[in-house]
Design an enzyme around this catalytic site. Structure first.
Site, PDB file in Angstrom:
ATOM      1  N   ARG A  41       0.855  -1.193   0.000  1.00 28.24           N
ATOM      2  CA  ARG A  41       0.000   0.000   0.000  1.00 28.24           C
ATOM      3  C   ARG A  41       0.884   1.233   0.000  1.00 28.24           C
ATOM      4  O   ARG A  41       1.718   1.410   0.887  1.00 28.24           O
ATOM      5  CB  ARG A  41      -0.901  -0.012   1.245  1.00 28.24           C
ATOM      6  CG  ARG A  41      -1.704   1.264   1.457  1.00 28.24           C
ATOM      7  CD  ARG A  41      -2.613   1.152   2.701  1.00 28.24           C
ATOM      8  NE  ARG A  41      -3.385   2.369   2.891  1.00 28.24           N
ATOM      9  CZ  ARG A  41      -3.188   3.247   3.884  1.00 28.24           C
ATOM     10  NH1 ARG A  41      -2.253   3.051   4.789  1.00 28.24           N
ATOM     11  NH2 ARG A  41      -3.933   4.326   3.968  1.00 28.24           N
ATOM     12  N   HIS A  43      -2.810  11.006   0.956  1.00 22.24           N
ATOM     13  CA  HIS A  43      -2.201  10.819   2.276  1.00 22.24           C
ATOM     14  C   HIS A  43      -1.551  12.162   2.652  1.00 22.24           C
ATOM     15  O   HIS A  43      -0.364  12.245   2.905  1.00 22.24           O
ATOM     16  CB  HIS A  43      -1.201   9.648   2.237  1.00 22.24           C
ATOM     17  CG  HIS A  43      -0.916   9.023   3.572  1.00 22.24           C
ATOM     18  ND1 HIS A  43      -1.033   7.672   3.822  1.00 22.24           N
ATOM     19  CD2 HIS A  43      -0.496   9.570   4.745  1.00 22.24           C
ATOM     20  CE1 HIS A  43      -0.693   7.408   5.071  1.00 22.24           C
ATOM     21  NE2 HIS A  43      -0.370   8.551   5.658  1.00 22.24           N
ATOM     22  N   GLU A  70      -7.150   8.586   6.628  1.00 17.89           N
ATOM     23  CA  GLU A  70      -7.332   9.250   7.923  1.00 17.89           C
ATOM     24  C   GLU A  70      -7.785  10.697   7.847  1.00 17.89           C
ATOM     25  O   GLU A  70      -7.046  11.607   8.227  1.00 17.89           O
ATOM     26  CB  GLU A  70      -6.031   9.182   8.736  1.00 17.89           C
ATOM     27  CG  GLU A  70      -5.526   7.780   8.969  1.00 17.89           C
ATOM     28  CD  GLU A  70      -4.388   7.709   9.986  1.00 17.89           C
ATOM     29  OE1 GLU A  70      -3.868   8.762  10.377  1.00 17.89           O
ATOM     30  OE2 GLU A  70      -4.042   6.604  10.401  1.00 17.89           O
ATOM     31  N   ASN A  94      -7.207   1.821  10.230  1.00 16.05           N
ATOM     32  CA  ASN A  94      -5.891   2.074  10.822  1.00 16.05           C
ATOM     33  C   ASN A  94      -6.075   2.094  12.327  1.00 16.05           C
ATOM     34  O   ASN A  94      -6.974   2.759  12.851  1.00 16.05           O
ATOM     35  CB  ASN A  94      -5.336   3.429  10.382  1.00 16.05           C
ATOM     36  CG  ASN A  94      -4.873   3.438   8.930  1.00 16.05           C
ATOM     37  OD1 ASN A  94      -5.017   2.439   8.224  1.00 16.05           O
ATOM     38  ND2 ASN A  94      -4.320   4.551   8.498  1.00 16.05           N
ATOM     39  N   TYR A 117      -3.776   2.282  16.052  1.00 16.24           N
ATOM     40  CA  TYR A 117      -2.534   2.352  16.827  1.00 16.24           C
ATOM     41  C   TYR A 117      -2.781   2.164  18.317  1.00 16.24           C
ATOM     42  O   TYR A 117      -2.070   1.439  18.978  1.00 16.24           O
ATOM     43  CB  TYR A 117      -1.812   3.687  16.550  1.00 16.24           C
ATOM     44  CG  TYR A 117      -1.250   3.714  15.137  1.00 16.24           C
ATOM     45  CD1 TYR A 117      -0.025   3.135  14.854  1.00 16.24           C
ATOM     46  CD2 TYR A 117      -1.974   4.245  14.078  1.00 16.24           C
ATOM     47  CE1 TYR A 117       0.478   3.095  13.562  1.00 16.24           C
ATOM     48  CE2 TYR A 117      -1.485   4.216  12.776  1.00 16.24           C
ATOM     49  CZ  TYR A 117      -0.256   3.634  12.530  1.00 16.24           C
ATOM     50  OH  TYR A 117       0.231   3.579  11.250  1.00 16.24           O
ATOM     51  N   GLU A 157      -3.320  -0.038   8.328  1.00 20.94           N
ATOM     52  CA  GLU A 157      -2.114   0.351   9.068  1.00 20.94           C
ATOM     53  C   GLU A 157      -2.215  -0.151  10.493  1.00 20.94           C
ATOM     54  O   GLU A 157      -3.269  -0.005  11.136  1.00 20.94           O
ATOM     55  CB  GLU A 157      -1.935   1.885   9.174  1.00 20.94           C
ATOM     56  CG  GLU A 157      -1.448   2.550   7.925  1.00 20.94           C
ATOM     57  CD  GLU A 157      -1.325   4.071   8.077  1.00 20.94           C
ATOM     58  OE1 GLU A 157      -1.088   4.566   9.199  1.00 20.94           O
ATOM     59  OE2 GLU A 157      -1.484   4.750   7.061  1.00 20.94           O
TER      60      GLU A 157
HETATM   61  C1  PNW Z   1      -0.940   7.696  10.823  1.00 17.93           C
HETATM   62  N1  PNW Z   1      -2.548  10.920  16.226  1.00 17.93           N
HETATM   63  O1  PNW Z   1      -0.846   8.997  11.345  1.00 17.93           O
HETATM   64  C2  PNW Z   1      -0.589   7.879   9.362  1.00 17.93           C
HETATM   65  O2  PNW Z   1      -1.461   7.292   8.449  1.00 17.93           O
HETATM   66  C3  PNW Z   1       0.844   7.592   9.039  1.00 17.93           C
HETATM   67  O3  PNW Z   1       1.245   8.410   7.975  1.00 17.93           O
HETATM   68  C4  PNW Z   1       1.713   7.769  10.270  1.00 17.93           C
HETATM   69  O4  PNW Z   1       3.068   7.640  10.002  1.00 17.93           O
HETATM   70  C5  PNW Z   1       1.249   6.730  11.278  1.00 17.93           C
HETATM   71  O5  PNW Z   1      -0.130   6.842  11.557  1.00 17.93           O
HETATM   72  C6  PNW Z   1       1.999   6.783  12.605  1.00 17.93           C
HETATM   73  O6  PNW Z   1       1.761   7.987  13.251  1.00 17.93           O
HETATM   74  C7  PNW Z   1      -1.292   9.394  12.568  1.00 17.93           C
HETATM   75  O7  PNW Z   1      -1.981  11.946  16.714  1.00 17.93           O
HETATM   76  C8  PNW Z   1      -0.696  10.532  13.101  1.00 17.93           C
HETATM   77  O8  PNW Z   1      -3.474  10.355  16.860  1.00 17.93           O
HETATM   78  C9  PNW Z   1      -1.102  11.035  14.303  1.00 17.93           C
HETATM   79  C10 PNW Z   1      -2.128  10.409  14.987  1.00 17.93           C
HETATM   80  C11 PNW Z   1      -2.738   9.280  14.472  1.00 17.93           C
HETATM   81  C12 PNW Z   1      -2.311   8.774  13.239  1.00 17.93           C
END
Ligand code: PNW
Length: 465
Positions: A77, A120, A165, A296, A298, A367
């Site tokens: 991707r 993006h 996002e 995505n 995290y 992601e």
């Molecule tokens: C995503 N937050 O970004 C993006 O899709 C990527 O480009 C990035 O490298 C990756 O996650 C890791 O950060 C985010 O502040 C950036 O919550 C910031 C946030 C969430 C996602």
């Protein structure tokens, strides 16, 4: 040991984004994106770096595809730089388009399925001079750009994501002020969120109308959080969790999959003018059919309601900036993000129940991954067995469990293929399963990459039960 076996058709991949890896910031006709410009203002990027060279992927494309091949990945991707393909939002740039055409051919020649993200976050700077996403017209400019890219690559590419996002490119960019363009105006953020959704819908229509029988999996990628009330007995904390869920997740999910904004989100965002930017017909455009939802993920958060002077919540819509997040005492990554794979399982089961299941659309994890402070040996090797590898493994177990409970999940992309430009954090945060030496450009697979390559080829792994 327990064996975690994925269905034979489950796809393993890795993801990147143009601005984070390509470099060649002003080559072959490319002009400024908003991120090129943002990097030039001192203080915006913590290590003072920029994206002029980044991972130099633009000049190492064949080598990077060979790397993806060596990792046994089914899919890759990547995103297209709008400012490379249509510099200054004027004429389309043949050299820019050609780079992506060669990348697609190189992937296909290596039996790797390409997955394109159209946006993006790196639109031409010229569009920002007209107000960026706060300007409704940007949605129409995006649809023109998307249509052209699809005309060029749609004969060879089945998987298309309109936006990555939109929460980041609206709230984080126009209200929190920590992503380009760095504005702190809730009204513009809310307008941007709606116009991004509109741009998604307009672009999706353009693409669908050109598919003409070709295989097409068209979708959007959202970044989700799972918000828990810090104190399960506190009504205020429950309300904080509701607001965060509204401002991150449901503000995008509901228009896309149910054709309307949630009533509580409309209330929370009334002051910021959500009602005023919606025009008749917009929600029909936004809510047309999707073939796939990109997820995505995290981290989740525990949140607490207003207390005393800490919170003066006239702007609850900004969510994270007004609502306290409290530590759950969990381990954290180098981003300070708490690690709890159960949150991903909970999210997937909820999405299936409330959104994707009823709509009959599959999920791809587009992601998931983690930054850790890596230490490399003299060969450039990083042993991230107990950090990144464990994070990815535990989240894959959560995906496996969700599949076991009937959630339709067709693939997983590790973020990221290689260390890269982590936006505001420059090159100080390393998300790659492959290390990048920014002095020499050398790429060295970390322990996580070796593990992930085995997992991809066996469609599964063993882990302690
Ligand atoms: C995503 N937050 O970004 C993006 O899709 C990527 O480009 C990035 O490298 C990756 O996650 C890791 O950060 C985010 O502040 C950036 O919550 C910031 C946030 C969430 C996602």
């Amino acid at each position: 040991m327990q064996r975690y076996e994925f269905p034979p058709e489950f796809q393993f991949g890795a993801a990147t984004a143009a601005a984070q890896i390509e470099g060649a910031g002003h080559e072959d006709g490319k002009t400024d994106s908003i991120w090129d410009a943002y990097c030039r203002t001192p203080g915006n990027i913590i290590d003072g770096s920029n994206i002029e060279v980044a991972c130099d992927h633009y000049h190492r494309m064949e080598e990077d595809v060979a790397l993806i091949k060596r990792l046994n990945l089914d899919m890759y991707r990547f995103s297209i730089s709008w400012a490379r393909v249509r510099p200054d939002d004027r004429d389309f740039n043949a050299l820019g388009i050609d780079f992506y055409s060669r990348l697609v051919d190189e992937l296909l020649a290596n039996d790797i399925t390409p997955w394109i993200t159209l946006y993006h976050w790196d639109e031409p700077r010229a569009l920002l001079e007209q107000g960026g996403w706060a300007n409704r017209d940007t949605a129409y400019r995006f649809a023109e750009y998307a249509a052209r890219v699809y005309e060029e690559l749609g004969d060879r590419v089945e998987y298309w994501t309109t936006l990555n996002e939109p929460w980041c490119s609206s709230f984080l960019s126009y209200a929190a002020g920590i992503h380009a363009p760095g504005y702190t105006d809730p009204k513009q953020a809310v307008a941007a969120a709606h116009h991004l959704l509109l741009g998604h819908g307009l672009a999706a229509k353009e693409i669908r109308s050109r598919a003409d029988g070709k295989p097409l999996s068209l979708g959007i990628t959202l970044n989700f959080t799972v918000a828990h009330p810090a104190d399960p007995n506190s009504a205020a904390d429950h309300d904080a969790a509701r607001q965060i869920d509204g401002a991150h997740n449901r503000i995008f999910l509901d228009p896309l999959l149910r054709g309307s904004y949630p009533a509580d989100v409309c209330d929370d965002m009334r002051e910021a003018g959500l009602d005023r930017v919606i025009r008749d017909g917009d929600l029909d455009i936004i809510s047309q059919p999707l073939d796939v939802l990109g997820v995505n993920f995290y981290n989740g958060v525990a949140v607490a309601g207003p207390s005393g002077s800490e919170i003066n919540s006239t702007t609850p819509y900004v969510g994270a900036e007004r609502i306290r997040t409290l530590s759950r005492g969990l381990p954290v990554t180098d981003m300070g993000w708490e690690v709890l794979a159960d949150d991903l399982r909970e999210l997937l089961i909820r999405l299936d129940k409330e959104y994707t299941g009823p709509a009959g659309i599959p999920i791809f994890i587009t992601e998931n991954g983690a930054a850790y402070p890596d230490v490399c040996d003299e060969t450039g090797f990083v042993d991230d067995t107990h950090t990144r590898l464990a994070y990815i493994r535990d989240h894959l177990i959560a995906v496996h469990e969700a599949i076991g409970q009937g959630v339709d999940i067709n693939g997983y992309f590790a973020w990221s293929l290689m260390d890269n430009f982590e936006w505001t954090f420059g090159y100080t945060k390393r998300f790659g399963i492959v290390r990048v030496d920014y002095e020499t450009g050398a790429r060295t697979p970390k322990a996580s990459a070796h593990w992930y390559a085995r997992t991809a080829s066996r469609k599964g792994f063993d882990a302690p039960a």
